[in-house]
Every structure is written in C-alpha cells, then in structure tokens.
Design an enzyme around this catalytic site. Structure first.
Site, PDB file in Angstrom:
ATOM      1  N   CYS A 107      79.935  40.846   0.544  1.00 41.45           N
ATOM      2  CA  CYS A 107      79.649  42.168   0.982  1.00 41.45           C
ATOM      3  C   CYS A 107      78.386  42.821   0.225  1.00 41.45           C
ATOM      4  O   CYS A 107      77.205  43.100   0.642  1.00 41.45           O
ATOM      5  CB  CYS A 107      80.628  43.204   1.144  1.00 41.45           C
ATOM      6  SG  CYS A 107      81.563  42.905   2.517  1.00 41.45           S
ATOM      7  N   ARG A 125      89.223  45.295   1.106  1.00 41.10           N
ATOM      8  CA  ARG A 125      88.749  44.801   0.019  1.00 41.10           C
ATOM      9  C   ARG A 125      89.424  43.411   0.140  1.00 41.10           C
ATOM     10  O   ARG A 125      90.759  43.241   0.382  1.00 41.10           O
ATOM     11  CB  ARG A 125      89.164  45.058  -1.266  1.00 41.10           C
ATOM     12  CG  ARG A 125      88.480  46.362  -1.804  1.00 41.10           C
ATOM     13  CD  ARG A 125      89.094  47.097  -2.942  1.00 41.10           C
ATOM     14  NE  ARG A 125      90.327  47.319  -2.608  1.00 41.10           N
ATOM     15  CZ  ARG A 125      91.305  47.682  -3.332  1.00 41.10           C
ATOM     16  NH1 ARG A 125      90.930  47.657  -4.750  1.00 41.10           N
ATOM     17  NH2 ARG A 125      92.595  47.980  -2.944  1.00 41.10           N
TER      18      ARG A 125
HETATM   19  P1  NAD Z   1      83.509  36.110   8.519  1.00 40.78           P
HETATM   20  O1  NAD Z   1      82.289  35.053   8.569  1.00 40.78           O
HETATM   21  O2  NAD Z   1      84.891  35.705   7.937  1.00 40.78           O
HETATM   22  O3  NAD Z   1      84.081  36.100  10.246  1.00 40.78           O
HETATM   23  C1  NAD Z   1      83.318  36.287  11.192  1.00 40.78           C
HETATM   24  C2  NAD Z   1      83.674  35.568  12.445  1.00 40.78           C
HETATM   25  O4  NAD Z   1      83.011  35.915  13.754  1.00 40.78           O
HETATM   26  C3  NAD Z   1      83.548  34.027  12.290  1.00 40.78           C
HETATM   27  O5  NAD Z   1      84.675  33.301  12.402  1.00 40.78           O
HETATM   28  C4  NAD Z   1      82.522  33.567  13.377  1.00 40.78           C
HETATM   29  O6  NAD Z   1      82.696  32.382  14.032  1.00 40.78           O
HETATM   30  C5  NAD Z   1      82.823  34.513  14.324  1.00 40.78           C
HETATM   31  N1  NAD Z   1      81.848  34.948  15.392  1.00 40.78           N
HETATM   32  C6  NAD Z   1      80.599  35.080  15.389  1.00 40.78           C
HETATM   33  N2  NAD Z   1      79.975  35.126  16.530  1.00 40.78           N
HETATM   34  C7  NAD Z   1      80.939  35.201  17.360  1.00 40.78           C
HETATM   35  C8  NAD Z   1      81.145  35.638  19.016  1.00 40.78           C
HETATM   36  N3  NAD Z   1      80.076  35.804  19.529  1.00 40.78           N
HETATM   37  N4  NAD Z   1      82.240  35.410  19.492  1.00 40.78           N
HETATM   38  C9  NAD Z   1      83.279  35.269  18.861  1.00 40.78           C
HETATM   39  N5  NAD Z   1      83.478  35.054  17.454  1.00 40.78           N
HETATM   40  C10 NAD Z   1      82.090  35.226  16.609  1.00 40.78           C
HETATM   41  O7  NAD Z   1      83.235  37.635   8.245  1.00 40.78           O
HETATM   42  P2  NAD Z   1      83.767  38.773   7.777  1.00 40.78           P
HETATM   43  O8  NAD Z   1      83.973  38.700   6.152  1.00 40.78           O
HETATM   44  O9  NAD Z   1      85.115  39.003   8.408  1.00 40.78           O
HETATM   45  O10 NAD Z   1      82.806  39.803   8.090  1.00 40.78           O
HETATM   46  C11 NAD Z   1      82.870  40.476   9.248  1.00 40.78           C
HETATM   47  C12 NAD Z   1      81.939  41.743   9.236  1.00 40.78           C
HETATM   48  O11 NAD Z   1      82.738  42.866   8.674  1.00 40.78           O
HETATM   49  C13 NAD Z   1      80.734  41.563   8.360  1.00 40.78           C
HETATM   50  O12 NAD Z   1      79.746  42.724   9.092  1.00 40.78           O
HETATM   51  C14 NAD Z   1      80.991  42.210   7.190  1.00 40.78           C
HETATM   52  O13 NAD Z   1      80.030  42.891   6.466  1.00 40.78           O
HETATM   53  C15 NAD Z   1      82.118  43.259   7.377  1.00 40.78           C
HETATM   54  N6  NAD Z   1      83.203  43.472   6.211  1.00 40.78           N
HETATM   55  C16 NAD Z   1      83.653  42.507   5.664  1.00 40.78           C
HETATM   56  C17 NAD Z   1      84.487  42.600   4.509  1.00 40.78           C
HETATM   57  C18 NAD Z   1      85.070  41.725   3.733  1.00 40.78           C
HETATM   58  O14 NAD Z   1      85.641  42.012   2.884  1.00 40.78           O
HETATM   59  N7  NAD Z   1      84.784  40.342   4.107  1.00 40.78           N
HETATM   60  C19 NAD Z   1      84.887  44.063   4.217  1.00 40.78           C
HETATM   61  C20 NAD Z   1      84.566  45.110   5.102  1.00 40.78           C
HETATM   62  C21 NAD Z   1      83.370  44.689   6.147  1.00 40.78           C
END
Ligand code: NAD
Length: 446
Positions: free
Chosen positions: A263, A154
C-alpha cells in the site's frame, strides 16, 4: 443482506469472511481460477492469522461461497463491493484503475433492481464519479448508487482491524445507500465503532491522506535515526520521548529500513500524481518517496560498511523477507532492493522467512533459501535482521555465533540491545543508536 465481493485478495477475502461472520450472505468473486479453486477446496491462498478458521466456519454455516462467475451473484445482490487491485500503473506511478473499471462494466451488465456499489479498493479522488459514469453508460436502466468505503485494515492483523476498526468511513450523499451501508456494518455499530459519513470524493481522499501521513511519520523517524546515529543519540529514546506527546502519538515511529508493502509505496506515488493533475504539488509526500527510495539501497551500504565497503567473497544471511511480520506479502518489500544491492556489492545471500519464501523465490531467484535462522547463519559473515518476526526476538545467540564465520549482526529493526550483543561477543550494528560496540560509520562514509 446479500453481498458480492469482487476481488478475493487480502482485502476482499478478509472483508468477505468478516461480513459473513456478521451474518450476511456473501459471495466472493475472483478472475483467478487457481485462487477460487483453492478456496472452494478449503485452502487459503494467503497467510493471514485466523483467516483459515474464519473462512471455514462461515463456509460451513452456508454464509460464504466463492465463484468465478459474477453474473448470478450480482443479479441477486443488494450490495456489490469492488475490492480489486489498484497497483501502480507501469511507467508513471498513477493508480492503475483498469481492474476497477472492468469490474464496474461487469456489474452494470448484470445488476438487477436497486443495488449499492461500494468501492473498497483504494482509488484516487474522483474515481467514484467515473465508476458511476461507466455503469450508467453500460446500462442506462441500472438503479445503482456508487459509494466509497475505503479499507484501513493492516495485513497481519487484518481480522482484528476489520472487526475493531478505529473508524469506518462511508462516502455517499445518497440516503438509501447510507441505510444499506449502516445495515451492513450494524454489528460494529453496536460495538460503538465510529462511522463517519461524508462525501464520496472526501472519503476517497481520506484513504490516501491517511497512508501518506503514516508513510511520512516513518520516513521522518528514519531521518532522525540517521542524525541520532551521527550525533551520538538513541532514536528509540527520541521516538519514545516524542511519542508520549498525545499530539504526536507513539505509533509508526519505529526506525527501520524504509517502508514497503502493498500500500504505502503505490499509494504515496498515486497521491503525488493525483495532486500533479490538480496542479497542487505535494512537496512533503514527494520528499517522503525520494528519501524512502534512497534508504533501501543505503541499508546495503550500511551492511557493507562493516566490511570496509566491500562485500566480495562475503556471505550475508538475511532474516525476514516479507514486508512486515505475520504476512507472506512480498509486494515492494524492503528486502528486495536490499538483497539486490547486497548482491551488486558482491555478496552471496542466504535467507530465511517463516512464511514468505515461496513468494520471495519469484522476486529473488539467486538466493539460497534456508530452513531456519540457524541454517541461514551457517557460514555467514554477517546476519541482517530485515523483518521483525516474533521468532527472531529470542534467537539463541551462542548457537548463532557458532554457526557464523564472523559474529556480526546488522539489526535493521532494533530488535536487540547492543549491551546484550556485546556480552555474547557479537559485533552489533543497529539503526539510529550509536553505542560503544558499534562502528561509528554512517552510510555516507562508505
Ligand atoms: P490483491 O491483489 O491481493 O487482490 C485483488 C484481487 O482482485 C486479485 O485476486 C485479482 O485476481 C482480483 N481481480 C482483479 N480484477 C478482477 C475482476 N474484474 N473481477 C474479479 N476479480 C478481479 O489486492 P489487495 O491487497 O486485496 O488490495 C485490493 C485493494 O484494497 C487495493 O486497492 C488496495 O490498495 C486496497 N487495500 C489493501 C490493503 C492491504 O493491506 N492489502 C489494505 C487497505 C486497502
């Protein structure tokens, strides 16, 4: 173990830093040049308690680095995690898998030797099969196993959640991949964190089912709050009374303005779409989404109700913008539809949040941003508590009252008690609690 993390956002950066802290050699990759440059110069692009210290100590120890270029890093890695975003696809609510697929292609082009590719992004059931297909089509020689390892951290408590998880879910039937993943998580295994091994598709579905269930719990108590308000009961006592039942549990039973964040909204939408594709309607989750969407604007009508439904020439101060405390994440924050609806009803809006105002300015340009809760209250006709930051739990009510045009607080997080507010001579409206000092006005009356 040499690990590459593709995607250095909330999940990739926290996971990468924690894996480095376990002793692994981690390279975090991102496409965003500004983000990588900031990290390389020691700046953390997000607000997450404890993260700056964790990153800097592991960089200093030579276990963690950041790069725009995945080529060499992937070639040397034994494990590559995909932690890129999976936002809602514009128009239809499906998960947008274009970033996951692009990452799979880049991995395939650069991989050398046996490598385990692990999807940490939240992805619809069956995505692992597609990632596997993309990799073998792009590079038929690649010796790769694709596994699923959904993340449950979280925001705001991410490091603690990562290091002390309720469980680690690993989806793979491949024995070599299991061994590699067991080695990665070994430090947690020694702490007796339960590791659940299961099939890849099952692991993918576990993540969506968990988020949809939690969203359902929140939405359920929000509807009970509306009933409590009408019927003269106290939703917090109801939540306590049911939460003490071990079969129910007390968490995620706090009535409020509706769930938001990076999320729950997108994941519940994506789950409904996946279910439709399989011809299995998920009517409960569909109802959760509809109820939650309606609730956010209804909160603005709750504020307007205090003024007989009209906010013309009224100034409303909003305390808290991020979707929850201890993060600067504004993705689908309830404050956005709430403030927009307040403005539609004629109000001028001022706002204060301890860390998310820079992010908020991008979403909410026509708001006056303030330096602290008291300047936010200054000249306001009502103050609305939207995010329950610690610093809003002990506000100086006499000072607030002096600053405001009218002493009215609408507390959408039930931080305060109405008898305390009555002592200060403040008109107080909260969620699911009808007390003497509150107007018995339900949203539908307006
Ligand atoms: P985010 O948007 O903060 O980060 C994603 C990153 O990936 C970005 O910085 C983007 O520039 C980068 N990116 C995209 N395509 C790329 C590529 N081809 N090569 C390199 N970098 C690339 O997203 P997040 O919140 O970290 O979430 C990531 C995943 O985890 C999602 O699927 C989300 O649902 C899941 N998730 C998020 C959370 C949360 O609390 N944020 C918790 C559990 C799961």
């Amino acid at each position: 173990m040499r690990i590459v993390m593709i995607g250095t956002g909330y999940v990739g950066l926290v996971s990468g830093a924690c894996f480095a802290d376990f002793g692994h050699q981690v390279t975090c990759i991102d496409k965003d040049a500004g983000k990588i440059a900031a990290l390389q110069s020691g700046k953390i692009p997000i607000y997450e308690p404890g993260l700056e210290q964790l990153v800097s100590s592991n960089v200093a120890a030579g276990r963690l680095d950041f790069s725009l270029d995945l080529k060499d890093a992937v070639a040397q890695a034994e494990t590559v995690f995909i932690a890129v975003g999976t936002p809602s696809r514009r128009g239809d609510g499906h998960a947008d898998l274009s970033y996951v697929h692009a990452a799979a292609r880049e991995i395939a082009e650069n991989v050398r030797g046996f490598t385990v590719v692990i999807t940490k992004s939240t992805v619809p059931v069956g995505t692992g099969d597609e990632v596997e297909r993309i990799i073998s089509e792009t590079n038929p020689q690649a010796d790769v196993v694709v596994a699923s390892n959904p993340e449950f951290l979280r925001e705001g408590a991410a490091i603690r959640d990562f290091k002390h998880p309720d469980r680690i879910v690993v989806g793979t039937e491949d024995e070599r991949a299991r061994k590699v993943i067991a080695e990665i998580y070994r430090p947690l295994y020694l702490n007796q964190a339960p590791i659940m091994y299961t099939g890849r598709r099952t692991a993918e579905l576990i993540k969506y089912a968990a988020n949809a269930f939690l969203a359902t719990k929140i939405t359920f108590i929000n509807e009970i709050a509306d009933l409590a308000e009408r019927a003269g009961a106290d939703v917090q006592e109801v939540a306590r009374g049911i939460g003490l039942d071990n079969r129910i549990g007390s968490k995620f039973l706090h009535a409020g303005p509706g769930f938001g964040g990076s999320c729950f909204p997108k994941d519940t939408r994506a789950l409904v779409k996946t279910a439709e594709d399989h011809d299995v309607p998920l009517r409960i989750v569909e109802a959760v989404l509809a109820v939650n969407d309606a609730r956010k604007r209804a909160m603005a009508r709750k504020v307007a109700a205090v003024f007989g439904g009209n906010l013309r020439n009224k100034t409303v101060g909003v305390l808290g913008l991020a979707f929850k405390p201890n993060t600067d994440d504004m993705r689908e924050a309830p404050s956005i539809p709430l403030i927009t609806a307040l403005q539609d009803l004629g109000a001028k809006v001022k706002a204060y949040d301890p860390v998310s105002m820079e992010q908020a300015k991008l979403e909410l340009p026509n708001v006056t941003y303030c330096e602290n809760p008291y300047s936010c209250a200054s000249e306001a006709d009502a103050l609305v508590i939207v995010t329950e930051w610690e610093q809003f739990r002990a506000l100086d009510m006499s000072r607030l009252k002096k600053e405001m045009c009218q002493p009215i607080i609408v507390d959408l997080r039930n931080v305060y008690r109405s008898d305390e507010m009555a002592k200060h001579g403040i008109t107080y409206v909260s969620i699911g609690r009808t007390q003497a000092s509150e107007p018995v006005l339900a949203v539908k009356d307006v």
